[in-house]
Design an enzyme around this catalytic site. Sequence first.
Site, PDB file in Angstrom:
ATOM      1  N   HIS A 131      10.131 -72.295 -14.278  1.00  0.00           N
ATOM      2  CA  HIS A 131       8.971 -72.657 -13.452  1.00  0.00           C
ATOM      3  C   HIS A 131       8.398 -74.021 -13.824  1.00  0.00           C
ATOM      4  CE1 HIS A 131       6.342 -71.658 -10.299  1.00  0.00           C
ATOM      5  NE2 HIS A 131       6.114 -70.395 -10.593  1.00  0.00           N
TER       6      HIS A 131
ATOM      7  N   ASP B  87       9.739 -74.805  -8.290  1.00  0.00           N
ATOM      8  CA  ASP B  87       8.608 -74.120  -7.662  1.00  0.00           C
ATOM      9  C   ASP B  87       9.054 -72.784  -7.081  1.00  0.00           C
ATOM     10  OD1 ASP B  87       6.929 -76.245  -8.251  1.00  0.00           O
ATOM     11  OD2 ASP B  87       7.358 -77.267  -6.356  1.00  0.00           O
TER      12      ASP B  87
END
Length: 424
Positions: free
Chosen positions: A396, A400
Amino acid sequence: MGTHVIKMPDIGEGIAEVELSVWHVKVGDMVVEDQVLADVMTDKAMVDIPSPVHGKVIALGGQPGEVMAVGSVLISIEVEGAGNVKASAQPAPVKETPVATPTVETAVESKPVAAAAPKAAVCQGPIVAREADERPLASPAVRKHALDLGIQLRLVRGSGPAGRILHDDLEAYLAQGQSNASAPVAAAYAQRHDEEQIPVIGMRRKIAQRMQDATQRAAHFSYVEEIDVTAVEELRAHLNEKHGATRGKLTLLPFLVRAMVVAMRDFPQMNARYDDEAQVITRPGAVHVGVATQSAVGLMVPVVRHAEARSLWDNAAEIARLATAARNGKASRDELSGSTITLTSLGALGGIVSTPVLNLPEVAIVGVNKIVERPMVIKGQIVIRKMMNLSSSFDHRVVDGMDAALFIQAIRGLLEQPATLFVD
């Protein structure tokens, strides 16, 4: 008689030290040229150290789990002739201490086993009795074979050096009609008070370090999507029936690799390596797919290079070749490094959902779960379809959530309409 000292060889790539993983010989053993003496572990692969001479082992230079410098004394062998060292320069023997080494038996769920039968004299056939805590000599491959056959190694007579159990010994044991049932049935319910301490060394240590590093450094998140693989499975069956005899059989994996390659045209951020120390993301044009493979010494990830330039059958053949090399411990360092994204599958044991751990410095890993037939509602009708989940994880820090979801949805669309896999 003289002494031939074998030093830890320079394995290359600037490696200054390696971990001694396992000895295949002990003091007093007779060895022949090219016989494997020990396995050592680098940051990337397990390497066999063969003997360049015939002779008798008189000293070992270290214990399993010990990190040894390149050029340090690995083993001393008594040979005919002068050897390569003077008698006064011979290293002092290292005292051997029993050290349990990780085997495939430790990687599966422990199962109750029959209590030990009274110790008996070694017989001339394939059967021998040992104490319950006595660990017979056998390679990881033999231990895995015995586990698959349901054979207790302590009951098998070894015909190899120093009583080492070989594959032929397992076959001889079976041929004599013996099985685990030879132990008294009542003994299966006896209390056990033994325990085993297993050093985390070799490949298992490397795996542990990499998994810990990955979970501590990357910001993992997982995304699971259900895919209807009925159409792609029908296509796979058709291609195998038509071309299997000449081009080889196709599994689902090369279709998944193809889907990943096509989907990454729109989502190049998934095919990337993140150097978090330099704060640089590298997105290569080539797609080098790591295929997680279970071996007797642990999880390995051989790499299918330039998957974007390979056909279905080419990818299938390369996956099979690399998997065989990894399972046999023959994969080279180059074949185990350089991946840009990883595909992992537990096959028939794939379960419903998994949470794969990233193969750093990659930023994405696609996990395959098992295929099951389930009733589905399509256009108001209940039909039986072949369904499969993809359980994928992403970093992450650089991927995204929306992009990850769209990437998996793109793979889903390609697999559900498999003709689109081949439309440029």
